[in-house]
Design an enzyme around this catalytic site. Structure first.
Site, PDB file in Angstrom:
ATOM      1  N   GLY A  52      -6.786  45.403  11.355  1.00 59.60           N
ATOM      2  CA  GLY A  52      -5.481  44.764  11.451  1.00 59.60           C
ATOM      3  C   GLY A  52      -5.342  43.540  10.579  1.00 59.60           C
ATOM      4  O   GLY A  52      -4.442  42.739  10.752  1.00 59.60           O
ATOM      5  N   CYS A  53      -6.249  43.393   9.618  1.00 61.50           N
ATOM      6  CA  CYS A  53      -6.135  42.242   8.728  1.00 61.50           C
ATOM      7  C   CYS A  53      -5.727  42.725   7.340  1.00 61.50           C
ATOM      8  O   CYS A  53      -6.150  43.774   6.899  1.00 61.50           O
ATOM      9  CB  CYS A  53      -7.468  41.526   8.617  1.00 61.50           C
ATOM     10  N   GLN A  54      -4.923  41.907   6.662  1.00 62.55           N
ATOM     11  CA  GLN A  54      -4.499  42.270   5.314  1.00 62.55           C
ATOM     12  C   GLN A  54      -5.667  42.142   4.337  1.00 62.55           C
ATOM     13  O   GLN A  54      -5.781  42.885   3.393  1.00 62.55           O
ATOM     14  CB  GLN A  54      -3.357  41.355   4.880  1.00 62.55           C
TER      15      GLN A  54
END
Lengths: 140, 406
Positions: A52-54
């Site tokens: 869920g991290c860019q």
């Protein structure tokens, strides 16, 4: 006796209080990110990636006595700066302390936008994952 | 026709604000465009004066709502030069339109060993629906490659075409890097092999002229929100014989002619594909967006955008270590770039502090990012209401951000 989670948070709030504008704050954060030691390559595993991290973020936790020690890394230096602060606050504490920690410093230093629940923003997942580790270790 | 940009900007209320202490610079138009006041007013007017369910009621409000709703369909038909309004299916968005074709046309026409051609430029929404139906039907997906500039390899496309290709699904314009694909030629080649063509027009319809008849497009999909209209409204245009031969998609009210427990007969086009109460308010307000663009002249708007693209490309090229990803000769006003040693997310965070909205990340095109060996890029995408001064401020803020990060 190491300082408490609250004491470290107060310390960070004081440090950030010295800055007049956002650019100084971010320069400090970038500096923290650059200074945080990189995670060794063998710990940058799929298992340690926070979803869920860019940018990719890796978090590793281990137990030392009754304390939990965190190590983490990110491709993005601002995220790494945020991680560096989280580690400073939460690492070397017991599972119970970590689980009940209220991380009010993030809001107080004006970085709460990094906790916003957008898909590109993983700090919230990071905090959750740190607490999950604490929960997992306390169950063992 | 020359545009009065300051006057135009005054039509977009959202642009007039400060973000983090600086005037907002909105360069994320490929994600969604801003809405003119007329669109916002139309939404408010509908709920204030006309709110009713459509197509069924016989009272005055239902009639007003139905007329306004169907008027949008007519305006869409004219906007893309479709032959008839009943070939305009209203959906929830481009994604909804593509899924509709995959689940109806695909379900009826794909069999084991059939091929679906997509390109390396596709958005996930023009990949995953095909993977889902291909898996179910035993069809095979083949990918048209792109070169270093982000231009589709037409020679490879020609070689991929044969009688087993049932559908070619490509975007008109790449969302991540702005490439305009030569769809007229691709459609001609595909048709010569008996394949049908779906064009994902999400990124083109607001920035290029689209004539579905002149281009001989079989299916054309796009979203209202990238054309200055509301979110939650999409369009699927299809050729009549295709739409008529396709089985219905979702079942429910509106899409039926007669229902009994023994069996149901389906409604005619377009209602066959529009089960349930649609997004009435947003469809009606979309009408105002089309009017807005038509009133300004598409040609003038597109010229302004290309001037912005040329200026921004030139200015960005002066920044050391900056590499533009996507250098196709035919592009719309989208610039993707990376900077040596700096993660795109860091630039996005700092530019936001300067009040500048760009997009960073993989732009929902992970296969394309993989093609370029990148985890993501920074993307600035312009619309006609952007200005040259904004580009100057952006470049200045970008230089400052790079300094902070290096």
């Amino acid at each position: 006796m190491a300082q408490s989670i609250q004491e470290t948070q107060e310390e960070l709030i004081e440090e950030f209080g010295l800055f007049d504008d956002w650019a100084d704050k971010y320069e400090y954060l970038i500096d923290l990110g650059k200074k945080l030691p990189s995670l060794s390559e063998d710990l940058k595993t799929e298992e340690n990636v926070i979803k869920g991290c860019q940018s990719r973020v890796w978090l590793h936790a281990k137990k030392q006595g009754d304390q939990i020690v965190f190590e983490a890394d990110s491709e993005a230096v601002i995220v790494k700066g945020m991680i560096s602060m989280l580690i400073r606050v939460l690492s070397h504490h017991t599972a119970e302390e970590i689980m009940k920690a209220d991380l009010y410093f993030i809001d107080q230093i004006g970085m709460s936008q990094h906790l916003a629940q957008t898909r590109s923003n993983g700090l919230l997942s990071m905090v959750k994952q740190m607490k999950n580790y604490a929960l997992a270790f306390s169950a063992k | 026709m020359t545009l009065d940009i300051q006057k135009i900007r005054a039509d977009f209320p959202v642009l007039d604000q400060q973000v983090n202490g600086s005037p907002l610079i909105y360069f994320d138009n490929a994600a969604t465009t801003q809405k003119p006041k007329s669109v916002i007013d139309a939404l408010s007017h509908y709920y204030t004066s006309d709110n009713a369910n459509i197509h069924r009621g016989i009272h005055a409000l239902a009639e007003r709502a139905t007329t306004a709703f169907e008027l949008t369909r007519t305006k869409i038909k004219e906007f893309i030069n479709a032959p008839s309004s009943d070939q305009i299916i209203l959906t929830a968005g481009t994604t909804g339109s593509i899924n509709l074709v995959a689940q109806t046309f695909g379900r009826a026409n794909f069999s084991k060993g059939d091929k679906i051609l997509i390109s390396n430029l596709e958005h996930h929404s023009n990949i995953v629906p095909w993977q889902m139906i291909a898996e179910e039907k035993g069809a095979i997906i083949k990918v048209i490659p792109v070169d270093e500039r982000g231009v589709l390899d037409l020679e490879a496309f020609r070689n991929l075409l044969d009688a087993s290709v049932k559908l070619v699904a490509v975007n008109h314009v790449s969302n991540a890097i702005g490439t305009i694909n030569p769809i007229a030629e691709m459609i001609r080649l595909a048709h010569a092999h008996g394949a049908k063509v779906l064009i994902d027009g999400a990124q083109s319809v607001a920035h290029l002229d689209v004539d579905v008849q002149a281009l001989d497009i079989d299916f054309f999909a796009f979203s209202a929100h990238k054309l200055f209209g509301p979110t939650g409204v999409g369009v699927l245009y299809g050729k009549r014989e295709l739409l008529e031969s396709m089985p219905p998609y979702q079942g429910g009210g509106e899409m039926i002619k007669e229902v009994s427990f023994e069996g149901t007969t389906y409604n005619e086009l377009p209602y066959k594909f529009e089960a349930g109460t649609p997004n009435i308010a947003d469809v009606i307000a979309f009408s105002a967006a089309i009017d807005y663009v038509n009133a300004l002249s598409k040609e003038a708007l597109f010229t302004q955008e290309l001037a912005l693209l040329a200026y921004a490309t030139e200015q960005l090229s002066t920044i050391p270590g900056l590499r533009i990803i996507g250098t196709a000769p035919d592009k719309i006003a989208v610039i993707s770039f990376v900077i040596d040693g700096i993660h795109p997310q860091d630039l996005g965070v700092l530019l936001d502090k300067f009040g500048i909205a760009i997009r960073t990340g993989h732009h929902c095109v992970q296969p394309l990012m993989k093609r370029f060996g990148l985890p993501g890029t920074c993307r600035a995408s312009f619309a006609f209401y952007n200005t040259f001064e904004e580009i100057d401020l952006f470049v200045k803020a970008l230089r400052r951000s790079i300094n902070m990060l290096q």
